[in-house]
Design a protein around this motif. Sequence first.
Motif: not given
Length: 264
Positions: A231-237
């Motif tokens: 589950e990537l937190l914003e803003p991702g990678l």
Amino acid sequence: MSEADGGTRGFDPDVPSTARIYDYILGGKDNFAADRAAAENLMALQPSTRELAQANRRFLVRAVELLARSGIRQFVDVGAGIPTSPNVHEIVRRHQPDARVVYVDNDPVVLAHTRALRADVGVSAVDGDLRRPEQVLDDPELQKAVDFSEPVGLLLVSVLHFVRREEDPAALIRRYTQRLAPGSYLALSIASAGTLPPEEVAKAEAVYANASSPLTLHSPAAVAEWLAGYELLEPGLVPTVKWRADEPEPATLGSALAAVVRIP
């Protein structure tokens, strides 16, 4: 940074150390001639190297503050490097005064510095290799400090570019995260090939050929694949300068990427 051989190697100032190279790039003084020469070669190839390293430190501060504000009270910093203020325990304790922080590395100079931090209650230093997750997580001192039934903030900051492709970075990450309680977080950053042509990638990697750990500049696409299923937190990678910030991007074709993921 963690070294390749799995144990703390004997101190040799003539062998460039990844941790001491990084220390020099950041303007530190805990480095030797071989480290400085390697760092200067790298900066000659990539003039934005120092700028990227400083941006990485700012990402670390933002990520650790986010995790601490989210209620994380125990952190494991793998490949911690030579302490640079503000260090992880200093950042965390702005929000969680009783937090516990374990610094993991196997560079002897790093360990000498981090063990001096143990005068602070709740701070531990462990001799461990990034590439041996089970050995790191089962270390008696780490086990004493960390309750794995509760959420943990795992930091793999500016270290995964010292893991070769054949060592399977995605599997390595899973070997760490599968031991963590739901609600834990992983914060990572990594130097990436970006849009560098292959010959420039080879030159950058060659700087570390004789260092304590070799450099591998993975592609952004490869790094994204490692994080599939988390589950990537914003803003991702994203580039480190863009992770919950809007800093100007350094003038370089190479890049440094950052992400924070939550463990379900």
